[in-house]
Design a protein around this motif. Structure first.
Motif, PDB file in Angstrom:
ATOM      1  N   ARG A 184       0.833  -1.199   0.000  1.00  0.00           N
ATOM      2  CA  ARG A 184       0.000   0.000   0.000  1.00  0.00           C
ATOM      3  C   ARG A 184       0.873   1.257   0.000  1.00  0.00           C
ATOM      4  O   ARG A 184       1.759   1.401   0.839  1.00  0.00           O
ATOM      5  N   PHE A 185       0.585   2.129  -0.966  1.00  0.00           N
ATOM      6  CA  PHE A 185       1.221   3.440  -1.027  1.00  0.00           C
ATOM      7  C   PHE A 185       0.325   4.439  -0.304  1.00  0.00           C
ATOM      8  O   PHE A 185      -0.901   4.398  -0.433  1.00  0.00           O
ATOM      9  N   GLY A 186       0.936   5.366   0.431  1.00  0.00           N
ATOM     10  CA  GLY A 186       0.165   6.393   1.101  1.00  0.00           C
ATOM     11  C   GLY A 186       0.890   7.717   1.107  1.00  0.00           C
ATOM     12  O   GLY A 186       2.117   7.780   0.935  1.00  0.00           O
ATOM     13  N   ASN A 187       0.148   8.808   1.287  1.00  0.00           N
ATOM     14  CA  ASN A 187       0.784  10.125   1.336  1.00  0.00           C
ATOM     15  C   ASN A 187       1.600  10.305   2.611  1.00  0.00           C
ATOM     16  O   ASN A 187       2.505  11.141   2.664  1.00  0.00           O
ATOM     17  N   ARG A 188       1.305   9.499   3.640  1.00  0.00           N
ATOM     18  CA  ARG A 188       2.045   9.582   4.902  1.00  0.00           C
ATOM     19  C   ARG A 188       3.159   8.531   4.944  1.00  0.00           C
ATOM     20  O   ARG A 188       4.317   8.838   5.220  1.00  0.00           O
ATOM     21  N   LYS A 189       2.794   7.274   4.666  1.00  0.00           N
ATOM     22  CA  LYS A 189       3.744   6.176   4.647  1.00  0.00           C
ATOM     23  C   LYS A 189       3.317   5.175   3.583  1.00  0.00           C
ATOM     24  O   LYS A 189       2.160   5.137   3.183  1.00  0.00           O
ATOM     25  N   SER A 190       4.260   4.347   3.150  1.00  0.00           N
ATOM     26  CA  SER A 190       3.966   3.221   2.265  1.00  0.00           C
ATOM     27  C   SER A 190       4.576   1.975   2.897  1.00  0.00           C
ATOM     28  O   SER A 190       5.631   2.054   3.539  1.00  0.00           O
ATOM     29  N   SER A 191       3.913   0.839   2.713  1.00  0.00           N
ATOM     30  CA  SER A 191       4.425  -0.352   3.390  1.00  0.00           C
ATOM     31  C   SER A 191       3.960  -1.628   2.719  1.00  0.00           C
ATOM     32  O   SER A 191       2.977  -1.644   1.969  1.00  0.00           O
ATOM     33  N   CYS A 192       4.695  -2.688   3.015  1.00  0.00           N
ATOM     34  CA  CYS A 192       4.332  -4.055   2.668  1.00  0.00           C
ATOM     35  C   CYS A 192       4.483  -4.877   3.940  1.00  0.00           C
ATOM     36  O   CYS A 192       5.521  -4.780   4.625  1.00  0.00           O
ATOM     37  N   TYR A 193       3.484  -5.649   4.285  1.00  0.00           N
ATOM     38  CA  TYR A 193       3.511  -6.407   5.541  1.00  0.00           C
ATOM     39  C   TYR A 193       4.777  -7.252   5.677  1.00  0.00           C
ATOM     40  O   TYR A 193       5.388  -7.306   6.745  1.00  0.00           O
ATOM     41  N   ARG A 194       5.207  -7.878   4.593  1.00  0.00           N
ATOM     42  CA  ARG A 194       6.348  -8.779   4.656  1.00  0.00           C
ATOM     43  C   ARG A 194       7.671  -8.041   4.808  1.00  0.00           C
ATOM     44  O   ARG A 194       8.627  -8.573   5.389  1.00  0.00           O
ATOM     45  N   HIS A 195       7.771  -6.827   4.283  1.00  0.00           N
ATOM     46  CA  HIS A 195       9.047  -6.113   4.262  1.00  0.00           C
ATOM     47  C   HIS A 195       9.128  -4.954   5.245  1.00  0.00           C
ATOM     48  O   HIS A 195      10.224  -4.528   5.610  1.00  0.00           O
ATOM     49  N   GLY A 196       7.987  -4.413   5.637  1.00  0.00           N
ATOM     50  CA  GLY A 196       7.994  -3.288   6.558  1.00  0.00           C
ATOM     51  C   GLY A 196       7.600  -1.984   5.877  1.00  0.00           C
ATOM     52  O   GLY A 196       6.921  -1.973   4.847  1.00  0.00           O
ATOM     53  N   THR A 197       8.057  -0.871   6.443  1.00  0.00           N
ATOM     54  CA  THR A 197       7.711   0.458   5.952  1.00  0.00           C
ATOM     55  C   THR A 197       8.756   0.951   4.964  1.00  0.00           C
ATOM     56  O   THR A 197       9.956   0.827   5.200  1.00  0.00           O
ATOM     57  N   LEU A 198       8.279   1.494   3.859  1.00  0.00           N
ATOM     58  CA  LEU A 198       9.172   1.966   2.803  1.00  0.00           C
ATOM     59  C   LEU A 198       9.945   3.198   3.252  1.00  0.00           C
ATOM     60  O   LEU A 198       9.372   4.140   3.807  1.00  0.00           O
ATOM     61  N   GLN A 199      11.255   3.186   3.039  1.00  0.00           N
ATOM     62  CA  GLN A 199      12.069   4.365   3.303  1.00  0.00           C
ATOM     63  C   GLN A 199      11.926   5.376   2.159  1.00  0.00           C
ATOM     64  O   GLN A 199      11.630   5.022   1.037  1.00  0.00           O
ATOM     65  N   ARG A 200      12.145   6.631   2.475  1.00  0.00           N
ATOM     66  CA  ARG A 200      12.107   7.721   1.485  1.00  0.00           C
ATOM     67  C   ARG A 200      10.790   7.720   0.696  1.00  0.00           C
ATOM     68  O   ARG A 200      10.771   7.833  -0.532  1.00  0.00           O
ATOM     69  N   ASN A 201       9.690   7.615   1.417  1.00  0.00           N
ATOM     70  CA  ASN A 201       8.390   7.660   0.776  1.00  0.00           C
ATOM     71  C   ASN A 201       8.170   8.983   0.043  1.00  0.00           C
ATOM     72  O   ASN A 201       7.442   9.053  -0.946  1.00  0.00           O
ATOM     73  N   ASP A 202       8.844  10.018   0.527  1.00  0.00           N
ATOM     74  CA  ASP A 202       8.682  11.346  -0.085  1.00  0.00           C
ATOM     75  C   ASP A 202       9.313  11.434  -1.468  1.00  0.00           C
ATOM     76  O   ASP A 202       9.120  12.428  -2.173  1.00  0.00           O
ATOM     77  N   GLN A 203      10.053  10.408  -1.887  1.00  0.00           N
ATOM     78  CA  GLN A 203      10.670  10.405  -3.204  1.00  0.00           C
ATOM     79  C   GLN A 203       9.908   9.568  -4.224  1.00  0.00           C
ATOM     80  O   GLN A 203      10.313   9.476  -5.386  1.00  0.00           O
ATOM     81  N   VAL A 204       8.796   8.958  -3.813  1.00  0.00           N
ATOM     82  CA  VAL A 204       8.018   8.100  -4.716  1.00  0.00           C
ATOM     83  C   VAL A 204       7.027   8.952  -5.501  1.00  0.00           C
ATOM     84  O   VAL A 204       6.253   9.712  -4.916  1.00  0.00           O
ATOM     85  N   ASN A 205       7.048   8.831  -6.818  1.00  0.00           N
ATOM     86  CA  ASN A 205       6.118   9.567  -7.657  1.00  0.00           C
ATOM     87  C   ASN A 205       4.701   9.000  -7.537  1.00  0.00           C
ATOM     88  O   ASN A 205       4.520   7.768  -7.441  1.00  0.00           O
TER      89      ASN A 205
END
Length: 269
Positions: free
Chosen positions: A54-75
């Motif tokens: 799931r991509f979000g304006n606050r955070k993005s994450s995948c249950y298996r991998h955790g929270t995406l780093q540098r979410n602010d750089q994702v288009n």
């Protein structure tokens, strides 16, 4: 079997580039936040782990991998293209991403992102009450839920799959339909203590006889029910029929069941 090489470019990448250039103008995920109390979630599915991404304006994450780093750089275009990458037509976006997991720390993982409907077609599983926020950042305490569902409804039947492509298409469709039916059942169960204000499920395939006070120019289910779900260009007439029916259903349901929502937001709703 793990592919030794990543798919560097595909039709999905071209689609992403057009979205980025023509529609979203290189906006990043945090840019979609229009109000302080608004949170945007864009569903995708990681085929490598067969789990929600799931991509979000606050955070993005995948249950298996955790929270995406540098979410602010994702288009935004990247998230939308991943969410729309229907497997028979658009290849998954194959890339390496860096995550932070509560148990394994910071790691880079290869993900293959495809249509979020493969995992959660209605996109409502993140609204389930009682979700543990130690596993996902997508937990919500809702008072009222509005779901806009463009599903066709019950199939009229009459198709008899014979060759391999039609057999596989029908088999996939049956599995997909069963998962969607379960999601609708879950949605219809989200009431009472879970949703103090109730919910509205605006469903394109809703049976017309269940709708009260239909307007004189009401677009019937028959007029839109057989419209194909594909990437073909849409005529202005079909766009008008589909959008008008969706708006009419929402207005009818709001007038019939939306009194609680109006009480939350006052006359400005």
């Amino acid at each position: 079997m793990k592919s030794p090489l990543r798919r560097w470019y595909s039709r999905t990448h071209a689609f992403k580039d057009v979205l980025n250039r023509e529609l979203y103008h290189h906006a990043k995920l945090p840019d979609v936040k229009r109000r302080e109390d608004l949170e945007v979630v864009i569903n995708s599915c990681d085929l490598a782990t067969k789990s929600a991404f799931r991509f979000g304006n606050r955070k993005s994450s995948c249950y298996r991998h955790g929270t995406l780093q540098r979410n602010d750089q994702v288009n935004v275009a990247f998230a939308v293209a991943a969410s729309a990458a229907f497997p028979p037509l658009l290849p998954a976006l194959d890339c390496n991403m860096k995550f932070t997991h509560q148990n394994t720390g910071d790691r880079s993982h290869r993900v293959t992102l495809t249509d979020g409907g493969i995992y959660d077609n209605l996109g409502i599983s993140c609204f389930e009450p009682g979700r543990d926020n130690s596993y996902t950042p997508f937990t919500f305490d809702l008072d009222f839920l509005i779901s806009c569902d463009a599903g066709h409804g019950m199939s009229p039947g009459g198709a008899f799959p014979y060759w391999w492509p039609s057999r596989m298409g029908s088999a996939f469709g049956a599995v997909f339909k069963k998962g969607t039916d379960y999601s609708r059942k879950l949605l219809n169960g989200l009431h009472g203590p879970a949703l103090k204000g109730g919910y509205i499920h605006a469903y394109l395939g809703l049976q017309d006889h269940k709708l009260e006070n239909k307007p004189a120019d009401f677009v019937t289910r028959f007029q839109v029910n057989n419209y194909p779900t594909n990437f073909a260009a849409m005529s202005d007439q079909n766009i008008q029929l589909l959008t008008k029916r969706g708006e009419q259903i929402m207005e009818i349901l709001m007038d019939t069941y939306g009194s609680n929502l109006k009480s939350y937001h006052g006359n400005n709703f």
